[in-house]
Every structure is written in C-alpha cells, then in structure tokens.
Design a protein around this motif. Sequence first.
Motif, PDB file in Angstrom:
ATOM      1  N   SER A  65      -6.210   9.527  -2.556  1.00  0.00           N
ATOM      2  CA  SER A  65      -6.763   9.817  -1.225  1.00  0.00           C
ATOM      3  C   SER A  65      -6.436   8.694  -0.246  1.00  0.00           C
ATOM      4  N   TYR A  66      -6.528   7.464  -0.766  1.00  0.00           N
ATOM      5  CA  TYR A  66      -6.210   6.279   0.048  1.00  0.00           C
ATOM      6  C   TYR A  66      -4.812   6.411   0.647  1.00  0.00           C
ATOM      7  N   GLU A  67      -3.923   6.938  -0.177  1.00  0.00           N
ATOM      8  CA  GLU A  67      -2.539   7.074   0.289  1.00  0.00           C
ATOM      9  C   GLU A  67      -2.342   8.318   1.162  1.00  0.00           C
ATOM     10  N   GLN A  68      -3.068   9.406   0.801  1.00  0.00           N
ATOM     11  CA  GLN A  68      -2.858  10.661   1.528  1.00  0.00           C
ATOM     12  C   GLN A  68      -3.698  10.783   2.787  1.00  0.00           C
ATOM     13  N   LYS A  69      -4.779  10.026   2.871  1.00  0.00           N
ATOM     14  CA  LYS A  69      -5.674  10.153   4.029  1.00  0.00           C
ATOM     15  C   LYS A  69      -5.846   8.825   4.748  1.00  0.00           C
ATOM     16  N   PRO A  70      -4.745   8.294   5.301  1.00  0.00           N
ATOM     17  CA  PRO A  70      -4.836   6.971   5.935  1.00  0.00           C
ATOM     18  C   PRO A  70      -5.803   6.949   7.118  1.00  0.00           C
ATOM     19  N   TYR A  71      -6.030   8.087   7.760  1.00  0.00           N
ATOM     20  CA  TYR A  71      -6.871   8.073   8.963  1.00  0.00           C
ATOM     21  C   TYR A  71      -8.348   7.897   8.607  1.00  0.00           C
ATOM     22  N   ARG A  72      -8.756   8.456   7.472  1.00  0.00           N
ATOM     23  CA  ARG A  72     -10.128   8.228   7.019  1.00  0.00           C
ATOM     24  C   ARG A  72     -10.337   6.746   6.716  1.00  0.00           C
ATOM     25  N   LYS A  73      -9.341   6.161   6.069  1.00  0.00           N
ATOM     26  CA  LYS A  73      -9.413   4.726   5.760  1.00  0.00           C
ATOM     27  C   LYS A  73      -9.507   3.914   7.050  1.00  0.00           C
ATOM     28  N   LEU A  74      -8.702   4.278   8.044  1.00  0.00           N
ATOM     29  CA  LEU A  74      -8.704   3.540   9.307  1.00  0.00           C
ATOM     30  C   LEU A  74     -10.033   3.670  10.030  1.00  0.00           C
ATOM     31  N   MET A  75     -10.666   4.834   9.884  1.00  0.00           N
ATOM     32  CA  MET A  75     -11.984   5.030  10.484  1.00  0.00           C
ATOM     33  C   MET A  75     -12.966   4.015   9.878  1.00  0.00           C
ATOM     34  N   MET A  76     -12.902   3.880   8.565  1.00  0.00           N
ATOM     35  CA  MET A  76     -13.779   2.909   7.891  1.00  0.00           C
ATOM     36  C   MET A  76     -13.467   1.498   8.357  1.00  0.00           C
ATOM     37  N   ASN A  77     -12.179   1.167   8.483  1.00  0.00           N
ATOM     38  CA  ASN A  77     -11.786  -0.166   8.967  1.00  0.00           C
ATOM     39  C   ASN A  77     -12.302  -0.403  10.386  1.00  0.00           C
ATOM     40  N   THR A  78     -12.263   0.623  11.209  1.00  0.00           N
ATOM     41  CA  THR A  78     -12.714   0.468  12.595  1.00  0.00           C
ATOM     42  C   THR A  78     -14.170   0.038  12.625  1.00  0.00           C
ATOM     43  N   TRP A  79     -14.955   0.560  11.685  1.00  0.00           N
ATOM     44  CA  TRP A  79     -16.360   0.164  11.602  1.00  0.00           C
ATOM     45  C   TRP A  79     -16.546  -1.095  10.744  1.00  0.00           C
ATOM     46  N   GLY A  80     -15.435  -1.722  10.368  1.00  0.00           N
ATOM     47  CA  GLY A  80     -15.525  -3.041   9.735  1.00  0.00           C
ATOM     48  C   GLY A  80     -15.609  -3.053   8.222  1.00  0.00           C
ATOM     49  N   ALA A  81     -15.424  -1.920   7.556  1.00  0.00           N
ATOM     50  CA  ALA A  81     -15.530  -1.891   6.091  1.00  0.00           C
ATOM     51  C   ALA A  81     -14.238  -2.348   5.420  1.00  0.00           C
ATOM     52  N   ASP A  82     -14.401  -2.881   4.197  1.00  0.00           N
ATOM     53  CA  ASP A  82     -13.247  -3.136   3.333  1.00  0.00           C
ATOM     54  C   ASP A  82     -13.002  -1.889   2.515  1.00  0.00           C
ATOM     55  N   VAL A  83     -11.792  -1.394   2.534  1.00  0.00           N
ATOM     56  CA  VAL A  83     -11.467  -0.205   1.751  1.00  0.00           C
ATOM     57  C   VAL A  83     -10.448  -0.607   0.702  1.00  0.00           C
ATOM     58  N   ILE A  84     -10.779  -0.336  -0.550  1.00  0.00           N
ATOM     59  CA  ILE A  84      -9.948  -0.787  -1.662  1.00  0.00           C
ATOM     60  C   ILE A  84      -9.463   0.430  -2.446  1.00  0.00           C
ATOM     61  N   ALA A  85      -8.158   0.515  -2.633  1.00  0.00           N
ATOM     62  CA  ALA A  85      -7.621   1.624  -3.422  1.00  0.00           C
ATOM     63  C   ALA A  85      -8.064   1.441  -4.872  1.00  0.00           C
ATOM     64  N   SER A  86      -8.628   2.517  -5.440  1.00  0.00           N
ATOM     65  CA  SER A  86      -9.131   2.452  -6.812  1.00  0.00           C
ATOM     66  C   SER A  86      -8.274   3.327  -7.727  1.00  0.00           C
ATOM     67  N   PRO A  87      -7.873   2.849  -8.906  1.00  0.00           N
ATOM     68  CA  PRO A  87      -8.266   1.609  -9.576  1.00  0.00           C
ATOM     69  C   PRO A  87      -7.669   0.363  -8.913  1.00  0.00           C
ATOM     70  N   SER A  88      -8.478  -0.697  -8.898  1.00  0.00           N
ATOM     71  CA  SER A  88      -8.065  -1.956  -8.284  1.00  0.00           C
ATOM     72  C   SER A  88      -8.095  -3.069  -9.330  1.00  0.00           C
ATOM     73  N   ASP A  89      -7.577  -4.236  -8.938  1.00  0.00           N
ATOM     74  CA  ASP A  89      -7.634  -5.381  -9.861  1.00  0.00           C
ATOM     75  C   ASP A  89      -8.890  -6.217  -9.614  1.00  0.00           C
ATOM     76  N   GLN A  90      -9.830  -5.700  -8.825  1.00  0.00           N
ATOM     77  CA  GLN A  90     -11.008  -6.484  -8.475  1.00  0.00           C
ATOM     78  C   GLN A  90     -12.169  -6.301  -9.457  1.00  0.00           C
ATOM     79  N   THR A  91     -12.042  -5.376 -10.373  1.00  0.00           N
ATOM     80  CA  THR A  91     -13.114  -5.165 -11.356  1.00  0.00           C
ATOM     81  C   THR A  91     -12.509  -5.049 -12.751  1.00  0.00           C
ATOM     82  N   GLN A  92     -13.376  -5.292 -13.724  1.00  0.00           N
ATOM     83  CA  GLN A  92     -12.962  -5.130 -15.115  1.00  0.00           C
ATOM     84  C   GLN A  92     -12.535  -3.679 -15.375  1.00  0.00           C
ATOM     85  N   ALA A  93     -13.359  -2.760 -14.886  1.00  0.00           N
ATOM     86  CA  ALA A  93     -13.057  -1.336 -15.092  1.00  0.00           C
ATOM     87  C   ALA A  93     -11.700  -0.970 -14.505  1.00  0.00           C
TER      88      ALA A  93
END
Lengths: 454, 454
Positions: free
Chosen positions: A163-191
Amino acid sequence: MANRKILLSENETPDKWYNIVADMPNKPLPPLHPGTKEPIGPEALAPLFPMELIKQEVSADKWIDIPDEVVNIYSLWRPTPLYRAYNFEKMLDTPAKIYYKYEGVSPSGSHKPNTAVAQAYYNKQEGVKRITTETGAGQWGSALSFACNLFDIACEVYMVKISYEQKPYRKLMMNTWGADVIASPSDQTQAGREILNQDPNSPGSLGIAISEAVEKAAMDENTKYSLGSVLNHVLMHQTIVGQEALLQMEKAGDMPDIVIAPFGGGSNFAGLTFPFLRLNFDEGKSIRCIASEPASCPKLTRGVFRYDFGDTVGMTPLLPMYTLGHNFVPAPIHAGGLRYHGAGVVVSQLLKDKLIEAQSHDQLECFDVGVKFAKAEGIIPAPEANHGIATVVQEAMKCKEEGVSKTILFNLCGHGNFDMAAYEAYFNGGLVKHEVTTEDINASLAKLNTPEIN
Amino acid sequence: MANRKILLSENETPDKWYNIVADMPNKPLPPLHPGTKEPIGPEALAPLFPMELIKQEVSADKWIDIPDEVVNIYSLWRPTPLYRAYNFEKMLDTPAKIYYKYEGVSPSGSHKPNTAVAQAYYNKQEGVKRITTETGAGQWGSALSFACNLFDIACEVYMVKISYEQKPYRKLMMNTWGADVIASPSDQTQAGREILNQDPNSPGSLGIAISEAVEKAAMDENTKYSLGSVLNHVLMHQTIVGQEALLQMEKAGDMPDIVIAPFGGGSNFAGLTFPFLRLNFDEGKSIRCIASEPASCPKLTRGVFRYDFGDTVGMTPLLPMYTLGHNFVPAPIHAGGLRYHGAGVVVSQLLKDKLIEAQSHDQLECFDVGVKFAKAEGIIPAPEANHGIATVVQEAMKCKEEGVSKTILFNLCGHGNFDMAAYEAYFNGGLVKHEVTTEDINASLAKLNTPEIN
C-alpha cells in the motif's frame, strides 16, 4: 421537495457516547490469554493502552461523557450532514425513502477521526509521547496522524509495504499532518527484521504491520498503541455518528425502518446502528440493522462464532468473534478497509443473538452501484461505502417489488477521492468477483486450535 | 468559545446572483472583434453560448434570479460552511479574527460547480446536446462533467495532455460522471491535428485545448462551449459564495474588514468578494478586497491594463483586461488553476479604479502556509487556495505588529486531495520559487499589437 440536507448546529451535538454493552441481553464473553487461554482482566492491556481507554473497554455504563476538548475538535467537521437521496431514489424508481449520513466531510475523509481524536486525547491526558499503529489502505493511519498532530503527540504508522508503494498520496497526507510513515515489514522492529530475513521482498500484510506497531509500543513506556476498529471503546466512540443521525431523522420528521452500514471490523457499522438499536432496546422498536460485508471476506454471513486471535501472528488476546480464522487471507479487493478476518466482539454477540443482520456483496456489484450513486448524488463513495449502497439497493428494490415504502438510512462512511485507481480498474474491466469457496473457508477454519464457544 | 462552524439552512440560501456591473462607477469597456478590432455585440457569441447566458454576460441588472432547478442542485452541497479558524489564529498568535468559507465540500471539491451547474442548466433549456470545454489541472473539467451528468448533456473535456498523463485520478473522476476526456492536442479537431503535425509529442497547453473545444462547438449546432472563469456570467454565478458568507458573518455577529481570495481568471475572487464590495457601494462601507495571485503569473500586480485575447491562439474577442500578454507562458507551478495570462474584464476594471487590491506570493511561501493551515485546521488546501492563505497570514501578522484586531475572511476554494503530488514535491525540496523578471514581462508585452486603453 423538503430539504435535501438535514443539519445540526454545534450546540445540538451529542455530548455522550452510547455504550451498547449496558443494554445487551447477553454480555460479551471475556477475552482469553493467548497462552493460558484463561480469561484476562483489563490490566493485561495496560502496556498498550492508556487506563481511561481500558476502563471504557470494559465499562458497563450506558453513557460516557465526551470530554470538552474532544467535542471541540469534533467541531472541525462535526456535526456531519444527513442527506435525503432524492436523486438516487428517482434513479432507482423506488418507493423507498433513502437517507445517508455523510462522514466524508472529516479532514481525512472518513468516520475514522471520531475515535482517533478520542484516543489521542486520552493518551495525551496520561502523558503518552508517541502512538504507534498500523494501516492498510490508509484511512485509519491518516485519521490517527490528523488526531495526534492536534495533541502534539508523535505518530508512527506502519503501513503495509504494498500500500505504501501503491498509495503514495495517503502516505503524503499523513506526512502533511506530521506523522512518520514506515513501510512494513521494516528493519525497526524484531518482528519486521525476522520477516525481512525470510523474504527481503515481502509485500507486507496488516498482520505483520500490527505486530510491528504493537512491539514498538510494548518496548517503550512513553509509547502506546492504537487500533481503528474491533475493540469496544473504538466502536463506542463512533456512536456519535448514529446519535447525530437520530436527531437528524427526527428533524426530518422520519424514522428509519432499516439502517445499513459497511462492515470491516465493526466501527463503521456500530457507529451508525447502535444508537438505533438502543431504540429497539429502550422503546421496543424493531429497526432492522444490516451489516454489509464483502463476499470475499464473509465472516458474518459464512464465518463461525468462536474465540480467535485479533491478528495474524497470534499475539493478541483471544476474542469471541465471528471469524474466518486468523490465517484467512482475503482476496485483494479494493475495499481495503473491509479485508479483516474477524468481527468486533460486541457486534459478533449481537449477530449471534439475532439482534442484527448481515449481507454480503461482491465488488463488481459494489462498484456498479457506487458509480450509479455518484451520478445521482454527486459524491464518489469510497469502495467500502459501496458495500452499504449495495444493500440499500437490494432493500429499495424489494420495496419496489412489494409496493411498500420503507425508510432506509445508510452510512456513507467516506469519499473515494483517494480510491480512483479502484474505479479505473472497474471501468477497464480489471475487477473480478473474488467469491470465496466453502472449501477455502473450511480449510482456514480447520487450522484453528482456539477454544470453541457453546 | 463561540461556534467554530457557522451554518445556513437550505431555506436561507440566496435565490439571486449579484451582478456587480450594475453598481460599478465605470462600466467595463466593450469587447472588440479579433479581426476588425471594432466593438462587437452579444450576437457574436451566439455560436458558442446559449442566449440566456449571453444575456447575463451583457446584463446591467443588479440581481438575476437563480432558477429553482439550479437552487435544487446547489442543495447537494450548498449552503457551504463558514468556519472561524480558531486553531490557525492561535498558531499564528495573532489578534486578528480569521474566518474561511469552505467550497471544498462540493462533489468535485471546489467552487467550480457553482457556475458549471448554472451553465449546464441554461444549455439544457435551449436544447443543447453536448458541451465542450478545456481543462488544465482538472478542477473545471470535473465540475462541468458533474453538472452535465445531472442534466443528461454529453460532456467533452479537452484536457491538456501533460495533465491527462500526470493526473489520471482527475480524469477518472470525470469518467465516473460520464464525461469523455480527450488528451489535447488530439486528432479530433483541425487545430489539434495541425499542432500534432508540427510536433507529434506536444505536451499541449490550455491555449490549444481552448482552441479544440471552441472549434468542436462552433462546428455543430447542437454543441456549445463552456468556460470556467473570466467571463462576466461565470463570475456572477459564483456570487452565491459571498452572499452565503455575508449571511454567515451576520450570524456570527461579525463583519470582515478584509476579504481575500485566490486569483486565476477571477471567478474564485469575484465569488467571495463581490457581495462584500456591494456593501461598499450600497452602504458606504470600506471593506478591503484582496486578490492573491502567484508571483510566477502576476498579471494584477505587474501586468498592464490593455485589450488582449482570452486565448493563446488569438481566436477570441479582444477583452479589456490586466494581462501579461496572451503569449506569456507561466512557469509550471502547482497551482494550475492560477496559470492564466489575463484577468476577467470586470475584475480588471475594479482594479483599475482602485476598488480592489492585489498581492502576489511565490509557491514556496504558499505551500509553507498551506501545511501550517492543514496542521491547525485539519483541511489540506488546494495549491490555489494556499495563495489566499499567504495573504491572510501577511495581514494577520500586520495586525500583530500593529496590535490591532481585524476580521479577515478568505475563500478556501477547494481541498488538496488530488494535489498531494504537489505537496510531495514541496516536502522533497523539489519546488522552486519561479519568480518572473521584469524583462520576461516586458518581452511578452512587447509582442502585443492589440489596442491600448487610455
């Protein structure tokens, strides 16, 4: 013609949420520990949620005050309008009267901010500095990003990678409101790292994203986790929708015979219908409430009532729900918000007790009625909302066949401005039906080793 | 805190458009024939527009009745809300009171349907079967598609090819409402074929698209042409916006000292400000009305008042307007709706007579305040709207410096849901200032051989 649009002023806004648990003839069964399978208490949720939300989760009070600060933020877009769908009625040539509550006027374009704002508020009250969550299609993630921004809480959204790749505008909406958006699976968690070790090109899934968000919250005492549906408190926050609609129907001098809403995890459906179900409990009315789910993910119409995990990995408490099994993988339909294997506990109990109904629709039927609705009423609905419209059309056509005029109310839970690629696929003939075979369902359920419910 | 949102009920909706021409101290100069350069009468417009719209174009009546059927369709989204921007005021730490009229609640997401519906109605009344138009960014094309669908008129939109390719969702929105969208230059017109012969890979331009749409309409007696700004009747249809806002300000017990709107061809600006200018004329008030234009296309602040063509090719009548010259090519800024070389005739005369003001802003400043606004108020504004917000911030900061509280009203003319790629460019540092040099403007104006105005 009477007014098409029925409005409320800010001082007519309800100031309490309705907790249907107080009125249910059979109360929900308790959650079970995922390991011991013994009933657990609210304290088990403390690492993930602030206490006030946990209290709401287990509350038996009928009404819960909406804090002034939440009411104040609601007023950015609430009360939302209720419309009489005159043009759509005419197009369908039905004697039915059709009304819709329109939640697409919220900043993120759906009903989701109703609970996002409440959750952010209670987290802020308890000093939480960061909230993590998962998002698939992005409706929930953007709602929480919006809410956290207003309370100056950091927001970390694990977004399913595809979704992160297919829906960049939703991600940008979140960024506009200041959120960090991380493509999952990520290297930031054990899972996330474990998944990436197995498959560096994993497209991700909601189940994995949940695991990452939960892990991140559990690791840090200043960080909590937030969910956009399924849980009792989330469903309750949405009852502002139906309470407003009830006041608006009264203003219109009408009352619905049938109330319809799309069904994913239950928050959309609960939001509109619970305040009308209250009339059934309190005043002996018999308003029919129908949940509209996708034929590709038919937990209410073809699932079983049983304890199951809320996530795919099996980390959450076991919940008593209608489910297709937590390993069930719904087809990649365009109503991303409805692709969930289970149903919220409260809604499941209501269905079990035959106090509500359910209908399923395939996505071709849904987009067909969605385009008709857009042509008649102007608003292009979100693919999720199209499921509700499909049930509306079915009931309106029944009215026509039977020559009776019923009053139908449905939840137009969001606009489709960020879903035009789905409409493109529909126009190009690129959508398929995605019906589920009984073998598929049985195979998924056969894998369950969770407790059954008698 | 007083109400944040000031609403009107349907029966409070104004039932007349305001024609500012009736009140102007100096009436607009007549259009001239593109060949003879002699004044032309309304009959010259008959091949392109229905008679009723031509009558409105030259009318000196102060009020023109809005047909019931148009009022009825307006009620799909009108009256639109007026908001007090409490959060934004607090963020700016200004003593100014800031209000905004929000036109993004329309089906296509901007103020454009206000005139699209009226134009479609009058065309239908006169038996027109098809309407052609051009669109750049897509706001106008989608508004007209929506309107034509409701009156069962075929709609043919010539969309600038580069936008057609870059903004597929706007195109799909038009398709959803049943319009044909054609990438321009196309092989369907003589004008298009000539361009393609010279350059098969032409990215198109608004000028070319206008030529195609006009040619198609002129060739067929059942087909007319429609324009989304600049002309008197288009500006007049938008006055529903300001009339509602005036009633809403009265409800709020307040009155603006300053009214601000973005400026492209004038319809956005005229819509909000003309009903307030009427108070200056009728009641001797001195409300300041400020047009906000892009620094990259500064016709009001740096152009000349002169006869010029409405299109790039030079096919239209010559209009008395503030212009940068019809050959001026604005930089590719993301506020596509403001990239027009000239200003509507009525607005130009008002500026010439110093009855209105203008300000210009570069796009970096605009996106900066747009993101701030989204964080404070929740709504992500269209890039066009950000220009108005930039002027609001400037005036609000002046209030702070001077320690005075003024009341500022602006037109939040649309949401940015289809413009997230522009926000992405801003976040990624991919936006540049695009200021225009005096040499550029002089070079463009030097090419003009159109009549000057003394």
